[in-house]
Design an enzyme around this catalytic site. Sequence first.
Site, PDB file in Angstrom:
ATOM      1  N   LYS A 292      17.312   0.217   4.026  1.00 16.32           N
ATOM      2  CA  LYS A 292      16.794   1.264   3.145  1.00 16.32           C
ATOM      3  C   LYS A 292      17.267   2.629   3.650  1.00 16.32           C
ATOM      4  O   LYS A 292      17.371   2.825   4.856  1.00 16.32           O
ATOM      5  CB  LYS A 292      15.255   1.268   3.179  1.00 16.32           C
ATOM      6  CG  LYS A 292      14.590   0.127   2.448  1.00 16.32           C
ATOM      7  CD  LYS A 292      13.074   0.262   2.531  1.00 16.32           C
ATOM      8  CE  LYS A 292      12.357  -0.932   1.943  1.00 16.32           C
ATOM      9  NZ  LYS A 292      12.539  -1.065   0.489  1.00 16.32           N
ATOM     10  N   ARG A 366       9.337 -11.609  -1.407  1.00 12.43           N
ATOM     11  CA  ARG A 366       9.278 -12.827  -2.211  1.00 12.43           C
ATOM     12  C   ARG A 366       9.619 -14.070  -1.371  1.00 12.43           C
ATOM     13  O   ARG A 366       9.178 -15.173  -1.679  1.00 12.43           O
ATOM     14  CB  ARG A 366      10.212 -12.695  -3.420  1.00 12.43           C
ATOM     15  CG  ARG A 366      11.662 -12.521  -3.061  1.00 12.43           C
ATOM     16  CD  ARG A 366      12.488 -11.990  -4.224  1.00 12.43           C
ATOM     17  NE  ARG A 366      12.220 -10.583  -4.503  1.00 12.43           N
ATOM     18  CZ  ARG A 366      12.807  -9.897  -5.481  1.00 12.43           C
ATOM     19  NH1 ARG A 366      13.674 -10.475  -6.282  1.00 12.43           N
ATOM     20  NH2 ARG A 366      12.505  -8.624  -5.666  1.00 12.43           N
TER      21      ARG A 366
HETATM   22  N1  BES Z   1       8.472  -3.394   0.164  1.00 13.22           N
HETATM   23  C1  BES Z   1       9.440  -3.152  -0.830  1.00 13.22           C
HETATM   24  C2  BES Z   1       8.860  -2.637  -2.149  1.00 13.22           C
HETATM   25  C3  BES Z   1       8.130  -1.318  -2.114  1.00 13.22           C
HETATM   26  C4  BES Z   1       8.772  -0.167  -2.534  1.00 13.22           C
HETATM   27  C5  BES Z   1       6.812  -1.237  -1.737  1.00 13.22           C
HETATM   28  C6  BES Z   1       8.107   1.037  -2.529  1.00 13.22           C
HETATM   29  C7  BES Z   1       6.141  -0.022  -1.740  1.00 13.22           C
HETATM   30  C8  BES Z   1       6.795   1.111  -2.151  1.00 13.22           C
HETATM   31  C9  BES Z   1      10.205  -4.431  -1.130  1.00 13.22           C
HETATM   32  O1  BES Z   1      10.357  -5.313  -0.061  1.00 13.22           O
HETATM   33  C10 BES Z   1      11.570  -4.034  -1.552  1.00 13.22           C
HETATM   34  O2  BES Z   1      12.299  -3.534  -0.766  1.00 13.22           O
HETATM   35  N2  BES Z   1      11.887  -4.293  -2.815  1.00 13.22           N
HETATM   36  C11 BES Z   1      13.178  -3.988  -3.343  1.00 13.22           C
HETATM   37  C12 BES Z   1      13.623  -5.165  -4.160  1.00 13.22           C
HETATM   38  C13 BES Z   1      15.057  -5.100  -4.560  1.00 13.22           C
HETATM   39  C14 BES Z   1      15.949  -5.196  -3.361  1.00 13.22           C
HETATM   40  C15 BES Z   1      15.332  -6.206  -5.528  1.00 13.22           C
HETATM   41  C16 BES Z   1      13.059  -2.745  -4.205  1.00 13.22           C
HETATM   42  O3  BES Z   1      12.030  -2.569  -4.867  1.00 13.22           O
HETATM   43  O4  BES Z   1      13.953  -1.930  -4.171  1.00 13.22           O
HETATM   44 MN    MN Z   2      12.068  -4.861   1.104  1.00 15.50          MN
END
Ligand code: BES
Ligand code: MN
Length: 511
Positions: A292, A366
């Site tokens: 990230k 997931r």
């Molecule tokens: N933990 C994150 C989602 C999240 C984002 C929680 C903002 C709280 C606030 C999750 O693991 C994630 O990174 N999701 C990705 C999924 C994508 C790679 C398909 C996302 O939402 O960008």
């Molecule tokens: Mn994630």
Amino acid sequence: MDTSAAIEVSHLVVPALQATVDLLAITVFGDPAKDALFKELDRGLAGHLADVAMTESFEGKLGQVISFYAGGKLAAKRVLVVGGGVRSEFTNGHVRDVSATIAQFANKVGAASVGFVLPSFGGTREMTLVQMAVEGVHLGSYKFGRYLTAEDAKKPNRLKTFGVITDAKGKKPNAADGRGFLAAVTRGTVVAAAVNHARDLVNEPPAIVTPIALANDALAIAKKHKDTITTTILNPKQCAELGMGMFLAVGQGSDQESRFIHITYKPVKKPKKRICFIGKGVTFDSGGYSLKPSNAMEDMKVDMAGAAAVISAMDAIATLGSDYEVHAVAACCENLVSGKAYKLGDVLTSMDGTTVEINNTDAEGRLTLGDAITYARQKIQPDEMFDFATLTGACMVALGPYIAGVMSDNESLAKSWLATAERTGEDMWRLPLAPRLREQLKSPIADMRNTGDRFGGAITAGLFLKTFAKDTPWVHVDIAGPASLSTARPSQPKGGSGFAVASIVEYATRH
Ligand code: BES
Ligand code: MN
Ligand code: ZN
């Protein structure tokens, strides 16, 4: 740390004007000149209250407040008038904010005792409002001050007793109403304590709330309820024996060992049904090799909010008692980069045998949940299961930062879950598990891949989980938005919100 517990809530059975409290608080819906109690107080204060309302343009709008020092003219030392907005639009969630506002005001002005005239809507709603008002007192008094070293950040709450006045004329309740009131106070106190505990778990830094720390928290709850709760904690070796290839892959890049938590509550009587609450427990989500950017990683200690909710809720469920056998499950790990971390292109084998090609290591939730769901199906065999996960940014894009996304292909279970959330005042909205989007999860080399494309990201995550839920009645709740807040409201300070705890407890204990 949560300091709200020290406030005592009681039934104050006196006419509002005779309450000898430091602060008498009332709610006014719209124009104060049309409110009987406001007018009565104003007469007692020789018209000064109406003057203040006039000068400060108080119109009884939601969240507006005026206050007046009574100077010996009333039994109460000070009066606080809180706007309730439009009466017909006043929800159960709103009363929580009203009583939180009152508690915060009392603390600010150093009022040790409060009398709050609960707005009356009659009928069966009254006891729910009592419960919510009590929750508001404790939720509004929550502060996470553990790491603040200034002296005044450590001061205990100045508010000590919060009296709820259910009849402004001071009429004595009959025995049943008196008992109902006490039960509502207990529920409100117990629920708020669990919500505040979940907030603590989310607000603590990720170096403190590790997978092992969450397991220890679960064990502490089990110890508190020896007669009804048992807890099983699985280490990585035990998880490997069960074949949890997806869950273990996510945690393998971290020096913090993964832990699989399973808490079981068994009622004394034969349970009416068996239900399971599953929480996402990623104690820090860096994204892994699909790293990230720094600004998106900053708040990623929140990624265990689902686990915090289901674990904390078990404490309240055991205290209040349930007719159901209730399970809480959380696959806890940390998603980091290292020489041991899982990689893009890896193919993982899940506990149910499904193979998954990784095209994004940041879609880790997931994977952990998929194995937790399979564990629940195979080892617990619940009649119903629910998962709570800070799963996708896409869910926040769809519904904004305050509303959770609810996904299920079981109509009746989705409806009864949403009805529960409606009662507790937690905002949730259903998204469709549109089967056509499954195309996005196709992989040329494995049964599926873990990530779809950008459009419909909350739904493809839900569809991924559905693969593992199979035909067990199941509801998925994406709490990525409301689990942690960047703007406060009276009953919810910034940071961890404890979202979903109230609805989980309500679902498990209101039969
Ligand atoms: N933990 C994150 C989602 C999240 C984002 C929680 C903002 C709280 C606030 C999750 O693991 C994630 O990174 N999701 C990705 C999924 C994508 C790679 C398909 C996302 O939402 O960008
Ligand atoms: Mn994630
Ligand atoms: Zn995550």
